[in-house]
Enzyme design. Structure first.
Site, mmCIF file in Angstrom:
data_model
loop_
_atom_site.group_PDB
_atom_site.id
_atom_site.type_symbol
_atom_site.label_atom_id
_atom_site.label_comp_id
_atom_site.label_asym_id
_atom_site.label_seq_id
_atom_site.Cartn_x
_atom_site.Cartn_y
_atom_site.Cartn_z
ATOM 1 N N CYS A 1 -5.209 6.309 7.998
ATOM 2 C CA CYS A 1 -4.513 5.409 7.074
ATOM 3 C C CYS A 1 -3.516 4.602 7.903
ATOM 4 O O CYS A 1 -2.465 5.128 8.300
ATOM 5 C CB CYS A 1 -3.796 6.198 5.982
ATOM 6 S SG CYS A 1 -2.937 5.113 4.793
ATOM 7 N N ASN B 1 -12.282 5.949 9.802
ATOM 8 C CA ASN B 1 -12.765 5.954 8.413
ATOM 9 C C ASN B 1 -13.723 4.771 8.258
ATOM 10 O O ASN B 1 -13.663 3.816 9.013
ATOM 11 C CB ASN B 1 -11.597 5.895 7.421
ATOM 12 C CG ASN B 1 -10.719 4.658 7.605
ATOM 13 O OD1 ASN B 1 -10.810 3.945 8.599
ATOM 14 N ND2 ASN B 1 -9.877 4.383 6.640
ATOM 15 N N CYS C 1 -4.465 -2.721 3.327
ATOM 16 C CA CYS C 1 -5.164 -1.568 3.917
ATOM 17 C C CYS C 1 -5.138 -1.775 5.432
ATOM 18 O O CYS C 1 -5.765 -2.719 5.937
ATOM 19 C CB CYS C 1 -6.592 -1.487 3.397
ATOM 20 S SG CYS C 1 -7.562 -0.143 4.126
ATOM 21 N N ASN D 1 0.897 -1.169 0.000
ATOM 22 C CA ASN D 1 0.000 0.000 0.000
ATOM 23 C C ASN D 1 0.923 1.203 0.000
ATOM 24 O O ASN D 1 1.654 1.404 0.972
ATOM 25 C CB ASN D 1 -0.865 -0.074 1.255
ATOM 26 C CG ASN D 1 -1.860 1.066 1.411
ATOM 27 O OD1 ASN D 1 -2.251 1.346 2.548
ATOM 28 N ND2 ASN D 1 -2.303 1.700 0.360
HETATM 29 N N1 LIG Z 1 -8.880 4.664 1.530
HETATM 30 C C1 LIG Z 1 -9.008 4.984 2.950
HETATM 31 C C2 LIG Z 1 -7.769 5.757 3.456
HETATM 32 C C3 LIG Z 1 -6.496 4.914 3.440
HETATM 33 C C4 LIG Z 1 -6.649 3.659 4.230
HETATM 34 C C5 LIG Z 1 -5.585 2.589 4.002
HETATM 35 N N2 LIG Z 1 -4.605 2.848 3.010
HETATM 36 C C6 LIG Z 1 -4.974 2.154 5.327
HETATM 37 O O1 LIG Z 1 -3.826 1.673 5.339
HETATM 38 O O2 LIG Z 1 -5.703 2.232 6.351
HETATM 39 C C7 LIG Z 1 -10.261 5.845 3.159
HETATM 40 O O3 LIG Z 1 -10.696 6.490 2.196
HETATM 41 O O4 LIG Z 1 -10.784 5.857 4.284
#
Ligand SMILES: N[C@H](CCC[C@H](N)C(=O)O)C(=O)O
Length: 303
Positions: A77, A165, A225, A16
């Site tokens: 993130c 999120n 993620c 990622n």
């Molecule tokens: N796309 C996610 C943000 C990045 C999350 C991901 N890259 C992680 O490692 O948590 C969102 O729009 O809430």
């Protein structure tokens, strides 16, 4: 006219990947259009998220600002938090740092191996209006949402969790058995998710072992993620499907999750990598590599 170049780091957490700016001295604010242009893997550097490290207004080690590849700013993130935690610990020679984000203060600390970092991601949120969802659900362990034919839905009744999120988790028996490229965008933008959602397919294939594939809000399919790994681990434990310590197996590699009983905080452990150093010329929006990353540093150390 002198060109305006600016250095960046290219990093990833289990694939990622991120472009990281240090804006603690020299502020940086880019338009969503420029972020998306730089994030495009054809026209720009290419990244899943853009991370801007800024001075913290709370007096902690730094503030981390997060933009998705589509230019939208978001609050959390996980994989990037591990990467920034590593940078800050290496810079300060500390084994614990605190990172301010829009989702709260997160603590990153050295874990058991080189380039491995644990982040305390704080508490998950389960209330319908904290995810958020567009309507009230008393139990967000299985919300009324399905996709595909009414009488034979392809995916249905996901769990909903927020790690700062929004996440929807569909329990499946084969994460490769569904066209996530097709269903991901439909689910990401479903009206039940007023702020969109990150979509995970999760298969519990062994005791406390979960295979996960993710369609990320504002990006699409990613190799890993971090907040989804947290959300899946918590949703599985909350529903009695696993214990509180799980290993989340993502295409990019494993993430260790512990949903700590004492304070309900989620601890997330995984690898980080510096891919290379680079610089962008903002006059032309071109970029070039200027230095190596971990792979060559480690190769030199081994020779
Ligand atoms: N796309 C996610 C943000 C990045 C999350 C991901 N890259 C992680 O490692 O948590 C969102 O729009 O809430």
């Amino acid at each position: 006219m002198a060109s305006e170049t600016r250095p960046f780091l290219k990093m990833n957490g289990l694939g990622n990947d991120f472009v990281v700016w240090d804006a603690r001295v020299d502020p940086l604010r880019l338009s969503p259009e420029v972020v998306a242009r730089l994030g495009d893997r054809e026209t720009g550097i290419g990244f899943d998220q853009m991370i801007t490290v800024e001075r913290s207004s709370f007096g902690v080690d730094a503030f981390m600002r997060i933009h998705n590849q589509n230019g939208g700013e978001v609050s959390a993130c996980g994989n990037a938090t591990r990467c920034i935690g590593r940078l800050l610990m290496e810079e300060a020679g500390k084994d614990l740092v605190t990172i301010e984000t829009a989702a709260g203060l997160l603590h990153a600390f050295d874990a058991e191996g080189p380039r491995t970092v644990t982040v305390d991601m704080g508490k998950p949120r389960f209330e319908w209006d904290q995810i958020p969802l567009a309507e009230e659900f008393a139990d967000t362990r299985a919300i009324e949402l399905q996709i595909g034919p009414i009488d034979d839905p392809v995916l249905h009744t996901p769990a909903a969790v927020s790690m700062g999120n929004p996440h929807a988790i569909f329990w499946v028996d084969d994460v490769e058995g569904y066209e996530l490229e097709r269903f991901g965008p439909l689910l990401e933008q479903h009206p039940i998710f007023p702020e969109g959602a990150n979509i995970s397919l999760a298969h519990i294939f062994d005791e406390d072992q979960i295979r996960v594939k993710v369609w990320e809000r504002g990006v699409g399919l990613t190799l890993a993620c971090g907040t989804a790994a947290c959300a899946v681990g918590v949703a599985a434990a909350r529903d009695g499907k696993t214990g509180r310590k799980t290993t989340i197996h993502l295409p990019g590699g494993p993430i260790g999750i512990e949903w700590r009983e004492s304070d309900e905080h989620v601890l997330m452990t995984g690898l980080t990598e510096v891919e290379f150093e680079g610089e962008v010329d903002f006059e032309t929006l071109t970029w070039r590599k200027t230095g190596a990353g971990d792979a060559s540093t480690e190769a030199e150390a081994a020779s």
